[in-house]
Write an enzyme that holds these catalytic residues in place. Structure first.
Site, PDB file in Angstrom:
ATOM      1  N   HIS A 268      19.316  27.127  72.085  1.00  0.00           N
ATOM      2  CA  HIS A 268      19.211  26.041  71.086  1.00  0.00           C
ATOM      3  C   HIS A 268      19.545  26.544  69.681  1.00  0.00           C
ATOM      4  CE1 HIS A 268      17.515  22.689  73.454  1.00  0.00           C
ATOM      5  NE2 HIS A 268      16.928  23.635  74.174  1.00  0.00           N
TER       6      HIS A 268
ATOM      7  N   GLU B  95      15.085  26.644  77.551  1.00  0.00           N
ATOM      8  CA  GLU B  95      16.419  26.213  77.971  1.00  0.00           C
ATOM      9  C   GLU B  95      17.536  27.101  77.421  1.00  0.00           C
ATOM     10  OE1 GLU B  95      15.783  21.459  78.533  1.00  0.00           O
ATOM     11  OE2 GLU B  95      16.064  22.154  76.466  1.00  0.00           O
TER      12      GLU B  95
ATOM     13  N   ASP C 174      17.680  23.751  65.696  1.00  0.00           N
ATOM     14  CA  ASP C 174      18.246  23.479  67.014  1.00  0.00           C
ATOM     15  C   ASP C 174      19.761  23.524  66.897  1.00  0.00           C
ATOM     16  OD1 ASP C 174      18.635  22.422  69.766  1.00  0.00           O
ATOM     17  OD2 ASP C 174      16.505  21.980  69.607  1.00  0.00           O
TER      18      ASP C 174
HETATM   19  C1  ACM Z   1      11.828  21.301  75.717  1.00  0.00           C
HETATM   20  O1  ACM Z   1      11.620  20.091  75.936  1.00  0.00           O
HETATM   21  N1  ACM Z   1      13.033  21.794  75.933  1.00  0.00           N
HETATM   22  C2  ACM Z   1      10.792  22.177  75.234  1.00  0.00           C
END
Ligand code: ACM
Length: 637
Positions: free
Chosen positions: A278, A355, A204
């Site tokens: 991410h 995201e 991440d």
């Molecule tokens: C997530 O909670 N962004 C998969």
């Protein structure tokens, strides 16, 4: 005292052995609830020495695990017996040919004469052992010898199998790093409730946690960040020369050890490499992977850089994405997935896909040119182009691809499986398009969220009370169940600085998920689940596992009445509790007023204090609710 001893001696000498055993009969309280169970009045007694008999060498490992528990927790001697004939009064574990036992299922019979556990495969025996452990006294979970004299196991006849093949927990090891020993301990906890899938979120913005030998900077640079303690999201940005001392990663040898440990407990480890968003840890390691070149990229230390204005949209203030128009990205990911595929036996590789802020792609000349060349409509279709190429890479390594539900946007890759997190919607859509789905909807299965009122809990985002977690059903109406692989709860670790806090967030909500993915549909009973959860609390205490008691705490609702005054309504998610309260700044107990009707706030009072009791026993914590906070929630100025 002497009189009581004499009385119990007299009772035990005159009542028959049967009744005596019944006196010792422990409660039967299982999570998850088995598919079918009949109790009998018999009791199996364990004294001095236990004999575990196996009829197949593949059962040696699970039998040893059971033996270790009995030895460590109770101090009993245990013999492992592999002779042809089952000895008398043994714990017998047998692989059998029995078409009535479903996959991962087992049959367990406990009588005064012996314990018989049968299954058609070792996994079934393993789950039968987990049930058996819950029938043993809690001391079997003790990390130190309790020097037990005698253990009593209640008579039962159980036939059991799971509802779903995918019974998962996701652990985010990227935001905070958990050691190899902590991950093993985590596996030991989850398997007790028959979870069989550990999804590791390995990468991440805040860390890259798995060694990729051909890309050493991922762990030399990407696994480390500036240390910060306090309120996540509000930290100061590290200076470029600040020492990056917080972090860690698993070498491939470490991971092999974790995988073997998991396999011995019938757990599959699902690796997640989260791209194209991410990805700041990867970008900090290899800055040429982004569309932008003008920033000094650093592994995020918990400072805010993604902004959610509150309407479901978000934007990034630093480019944490891989560039879909950069061929180097696909070469990079080919190397990553080659090593990940070779390391992890799991049939799936999870590529994240969630995201991803596309603002930097929109400004990139290379992305614009690619959009035009491929005839794409928008940036969602550009992400879909990226995901489809990733799927080809992952498939070329002999693995199937899974991603978060954002991979539906712009068109789903042909063989993709979807993990639905923004509610069940994405999962429904994917299942209708005949793609396999794992349900992990945030409203039921996000166990990093609040489980009690935010004034009394560690800071996090939104709310999933235990009662809500218990309502999780992975198969929504109007969806063909055959596309639902199962369900999973997710433990994101932005605010989990320690494994103790991870445990606090997971338990007991993980118990609710366990029951949702193992027990037959239609068997849920909240009041009964609460009783069994309370029984587990005593076992967690013995096992030294942290858990939350927030299910005992009141739910606060603030309302503005017709005259514009504040009304505070209190409720509990558990029945038979009494809430005591005060506004006088002292500490309430069960001699204070009991809550019965909505409260009006006395003039000038600053705080409402509450505490819950069951009968004369305090079960909740004392909570201080500022009147100002209640006014804010009721929109009273
Ligand atoms: C997530 O909670 N962004 C998969």
């Amino acid at each position: 005292m002497k009189k009581i001893l004499l009385l119990s001696f007299l009772i035990s000498s005159f009542i028959p052995g049967y009744a005596q055993r019944a006196m010792h009969r422990p409660v039967v309280s299982l999570i998850p609830v088995p598919a079918s169970m009949v109790t009998n009045q018999e009791v199996f007694e364990l004294k001095g020495r236990a004999v575990i008999h196996i009829n197949d060498s593949r059962l040696k490992e699970p039998a040893e695990q059971l033996a270790a528990r009995i030895r460590t927790g109770g101090g009993f001697k245990v013999n492992l017996d592999e002779s042809k004939i089952t000895p008398a009064h043994a714990l017998s574990l047998s692989l059998v040919k029995d078409p009535s036992i479903a996959k991962e299922g087992y049959k367990l019979k406990v009588t005064s004469k012996g314990i018989s556990l049968t299954a058609t495969e070792p996994a079934g025996i393993f789950y039968g052992i987990q049930t058996l452990l819950q029938l043993f006294p809690a001391e079997i979970l003790s990390k130190t010898n309790t020097d037990a004299e005698e253990w009593y196991i209640p008579g039962v006849s159980i036939e059991d199998h799971p509802r779903f093949a995918w019974r998962g927990v996701m652990l985010d090891v990227a935001r905070h790093f958990f050691t190899k020993a902590e991950v093993k301990d985590f596996i030991d906890q989850m398997v007790q409730f028959k979870f069989n899938t550990l999804h590791l979120h390995l990468t991440d913005d805040q860390g890259w946690r798995i060694e990729i030998k051909s890309l050493p900077k991922l762990t030399e640079v990407g696994a480390w960040r500036a240390p910060r303690t306090g309120r996540w999201g509000e930290f100061s940005k590290p200076t470029p020369d600040e020492p990056k001392t917080y972090g860690g990663f698993y070498t491939q040898e470490d991971m092999k050890e974790i995988i073997k440990y998991a396999q011995d407990r019938f757990v599959t480890i699902v690796p997640e490499i989260d791209v194209p968003g991410h990805s700041l840890a990867a970008v900090a390691s290899y800055p040429e992977l982004t569309c932008t070149t003008d920033s000094v990229y650093q592994v995020n230390a918990g400072e805010r850089f993604m902004i959610w204005p509150g309407n479901g949209t978000f934007y990034g203030t630093i480019d944490n994405t891989l560039c879909p128009a950069n061929e180097k990205v696909y070469v990079f990911l080919d190397k990553v997935f080659t090593e990940i595929a070779a390391l992890f036996p799991c049939e799936y590789i999870h590529m994240g896909g969630d995201e991803c802020y596309k603002g930097y792609w929109e400004k990139s000349e290379a992305c614009k040119a690619l959009v035009q060349k491929e005839g794409l409509k928008d940036m969602h279709e550009l992400q879909s182009y990226f995901v489809k190429r990733i799927e080809k890479i992952i498939n070329s390594k002999g693995k199937k691809m899974m991603g978060w539900d954002e991979i539906l946007e712009g068109g789903l890759a042909p063989g993709a499986s979807v993990m639905s997190w923004r509610g069940m919607k994405g999962g429904k859509e994917a299942a209708r398009a005949q793609h396999p789905v794992v349900m992990s909807p945030n409203e039921y299965a996000y166990v990093d969220l609040y489980q009690g009122d935010p004034v009394a809990e560690p800071v996090t985002y939104s709310m999933v009370r235990l009662n809500k977690a218990y309502q999780f059903d992975p198969v929504p109406d109007s969806v063909d169940a055959k596309y639902i692989l199962g369900g999973q709860c997710n433990l994101w670790s932005e605010r989990l600085y320690t494994m103790r806090q991870a445990q606090y967030m997971l338990w007991p909500r993980g118990l609710a998920t366990a029951e949702s993915v193992w027990s037959p549909a239609g068997t849920k009973n909240w009041d009964n689940f609460v009783k069994r959860t309370e029984h587990q609390f005593t076992r967690f205490d013995v096992a030294e596992v942290k858990y939350s008691r927030s299910m005992y705490d009141p739910i606060f609702t603030a309302k503005k009445d017709a005259s514009g005054n504040l009304q505070i309504i209190l409720a509990t998610e558990i029945k038979d509790l009494t809430i005591y309260y005060c506004f006088d700044e002292t500490l309430p107990d069960n001699f204070y007023p009991a809550y019965t009707t909505p409260l009006s706030v006395p003039k000038d009072a600053a705080n409402l204090k509450v505490v819950t009791y069951r009968g004369k026993t305090q079960v909740g914590k004392i909570i201080t609710m500022p009147v100002a906070e209640m006014k804010k929630r009721a929109k009273i100025n």
